[in-house]
Design an enzyme around this catalytic site. Structure first.
Site, short mmCIF file in Angstrom:
data_model
loop_
_atom_site.label_atom_id
_atom_site.label_comp_id
_atom_site.label_asym_id
_atom_site.label_seq_id
_atom_site.Cartn_x
_atom_site.Cartn_y
_atom_site.Cartn_z
N GLU A 80 4.40 -3.93 12.29
CA GLU A 80 3.36 -2.78 11.98
C GLU A 80 2.45 -3.63 11.13
OE1 GLU A 80 3.47 -0.18 13.61
OE2 GLU A 80 5.75 -0.12 14.12
N CYS A 132 -3.03 2.34 6.26
CA CYS A 132 -3.42 1.42 7.53
C CYS A 132 -3.93 2.39 8.61
CB CYS A 132 -2.00 1.09 7.89
SG CYS A 132 -0.54 2.27 7.88
N ASN A 145 0.75 -1.20 -0.09
CA ASN A 145 -0.09 0.12 -0.13
C ASN A 145 0.71 1.07 0.18
OD1 ASN A 145 0.56 -0.37 2.81
ND2 ASN A 145 -1.18 0.74 3.52
N VAL A 197 -0.52 -12.41 9.00
CA VAL A 197 0.93 -12.70 8.62
C VAL A 197 2.07 -12.34 9.84
CG1 VAL A 197 2.67 -12.38 6.93
CG2 VAL A 197 0.29 -12.44 6.31
N GLY A 198 1.79 -11.09 10.36
CA GLY A 198 2.68 -10.59 11.19
C GLY A 198 2.76 -11.57 12.39
N GLY A 232 2.62 -5.14 7.60
CA GLY A 232 1.54 -5.99 6.79
C GLY A 232 0.29 -6.13 7.38
N SER A 233 -0.25 -7.40 7.32
CA SER A 233 -1.61 -7.65 7.94
C SER A 233 -1.25 -8.40 9.24
CB SER A 233 -2.16 -8.58 7.19
OG SER A 233 -1.72 -9.92 6.85
#
Ligand code: NAP
Ligand code: MG
Length: 488
Positions: A254, A288, A156, A236-237, A232-233
């Site tokens: 983040e 975000c 993004n 996934v984090g 990222g999401s």
């Protein structure tokens, strides 16, 4: 410059542009017009291994280079971005993921400023001298680079996020293995080319394209890589956090957000609405820190709703290279499906669709991933659209009776990235700053929009570990050693 089936991504390892070992490729399709932008080659574990070893070989030379010399290379990169290279990379980003060219160029400007900031920081203090309880002892703590850093970034902000990770990592003497989000692989490649043109020594920055599940995971597991900086999401984090702990790596995450804004009866309603609608819809809601829930006090609810409708009706959706367009497409077919799915859920769960809600399919929109700016009212806190990150141009309106109710609902979320309040009541503003569970809290501003010299990062499910940017970046990209010396 960037179009056509003959364009294929290439890795950059140890100062060489190299084909990944695997011959697997995926097509990159423009979300604006459905045309093929190029092909992304998917790297395998062997490619990551080569990149990590190249970074390891380059590290001794890089960490002993004087800070000001490292800073000069960052400044050169900033200067290149301020010229034609910056316009070129913005164009690539706009073509790959559909962001407005002007927004992509905004990232270039921010990226150059970040590089400039850390170029200067490479001249500054690397520790502190402490008093000692022993007379005559030189007692100090000094910051050292961490080592080889894995940089995993989202699509993004494909220019500014890699820069805000790489600039401090490099300034403080670390070397890098960088994997961009797959759908912005050409932006990542161009960014690395600009660093190369600035003259960074071979192996200091290494670049691998490929899927998160193979290339990303291989970075998180590689024994030569000491730290992972990830944006990222949240899902996934969380997977990366487990791998990082298992493989004893330092990590920084983040993650996603579900950012609330409260508008109280005493607020300047028209100015608040302008900022809130822009915050929800800017970059097609794919920031975000975008506002996604707005809690509006009952006394001004009708007036607020009227302003919201006027504002969303005025949003011009269209081609991202058209300067008069306010909102472009979503980033991909997957993003479109996901956002339309949330809108459908909002309707099914009983929210009222106040505006928008549909994909745009007429004329030039037919081949792209365009959706109308969308606003729901009569949303309740339990609805999916009030709880999950949508990552699209969708705003949920919720009526509140009091500030206290608004604060409780704003905090009633697993996320904690950003939050804001519109009020002229200083006591409530201060109370909100103190009690809002978010990493970025603003009064009479939208939820997004911070500055590069300030620490950035969320709490709860929105972030983990040391903050990014400003002086806070030092915490992640350096490690402290305490030393003493005395003559006997
Ligand atoms: P994502 O799907 O989590 O992907 C982020 C990066 O991780 C990509 O490079 C991705 O590669 C990689 N990845 C995916 N699966 C992986 C795995 N199993 N192991 C290692 N790496 C993996 O996020 P996104 O869709 O790109 O970005 C949107 C999300 O980022 C939103 O949730 C947004 O809120 C968040 N975000 C947060 C901030 C912040 O500062 N808090 C800023 C911007 C965005 P592929 O592209 O190949 O899948
Ligand atoms: Mg993803």
């Amino acid at each position: 410059m960037l179009t056509g089936t003959n364009l294929v991504t290439t890795n950059y390892i140890g100062g060489q542009w190299k084909r990944p070992g695997s011959s697997e490729e995926i097509d990159l399709i423009s979300p604006v017009n459905g045309e093929q932008v190029g092909k992304v080659r998917l790297s395998n574990e062997e490619d990551v291994d080569q990149a990590a070893h190249a970074a390891k070989r380059a590290w001794p030379g890089w960490k002993t280079m004087p800070g000001p010399e490292r800073g000069a290379l960052l400044q050169k990169t900033a200067d290149l971005l301020s010229g034609q290279e910056g316009r070129d990379i913005a164009e690539i980003t706009a073509k790959e993921m559909g962001k407005r060219y002007s927004d992509a160029y905004g990232e270039v400007v921010r990226g150059a400023e970040i590089l400039h900031y850390f170029a200067q920081d490479a001249w500054r203090s690397v520790g502190e001298v402490l008093p000692s309880i022993t007379s005559g002892k030189l007692f100090y703590s000094k910051r050292f680079p961490v080592g080889i850093i894995g940089v995993i970034s989202p699509w993004n902000f494909p220019i500014s996020i890699p820069i805000w990770k790489m600039a401090p990592a490099l300034a403080y003497g670390n070397t890098i293995v960088f994997k961009p989000a797959t759908i912005t692989s050409f932006t990542g490649m161009k960014l690395v080319e600009i660093f190369e043109k600035a003259g960074f020594p071979k192996g200091v920055i290494n670049f691998v394209t490929g899927s998160g599940s193979i290339t990303g995971r291989a970075i998180a597991k590689h024994p030569a890589i000491q730290a992972i900086t990830f944006t990222g999401s949240t899902s996934v984090g969380q997977q990366l956090a487990k791998l990082a702990v298992e493989h004893r790596k330092k990590f920084q995450l983040e993650l996603g957000g579900k950012n609330p804004t409260i508008v109280l009866d005493d607020a300047n309603v028209s100015k608040a609405t302008n900022l809130i609608v822009a915050s929800a819809m800017k970059q097609t809601g794919q920031r975000c820190t975008a506002t996604s829930r707005v809690y509006v006090q009952s006394g001004i609810y009708d007036e607020f709703k009227k302003h919201v409708l006027n504002n969303v009706k005025a949003i011009k959706v269209g081609n991202n290279f058209d300067e008069n367009v306010d909102m472009s497409s979503l980033s991909s077919e997957n993003a479109l499906k996901s956002v339309l799915g949330y809108i459908k859920k909002g309707i099914e769960e009983g929210a009222t669709l106040l505006y928008g809600g549909h994909q745009l399919t007429h004329g030039n929109f037919a081949k792209g991933c365009f959706v109308q700016p969308t606003v729901f009212e009569h949303v309740t806190q339990q609805m999916t659209i009030a709880r999950e990150e949508i990552f699209g141009p969708v705003l949920a309106m919720i009526k509140i009776k009091s500030y206290e109710e608004g604060l409780a609902l704003a905090n009633d979320t697993e996320y904690g990235l950003s939050a804001s309040i519109f009020t002229n009541d200083i006591a409530k503003a201060l109370d909100f700053i103190e009690n809002s569970e978010a990493g970025l809290v603003q009064v009479n501003s939208e939820t997004g929009g911070t500055e590069l010299q300030a620490p950035f990062g969320g709490v709860k499910a929105s972030g983990y570990g040391a903050k990014e940017q400003g002086q806070a970046a030092k915490e992640f990209f350096t490690t402290l050693k305490t030393s003493s010396m005395i003559s006997l």
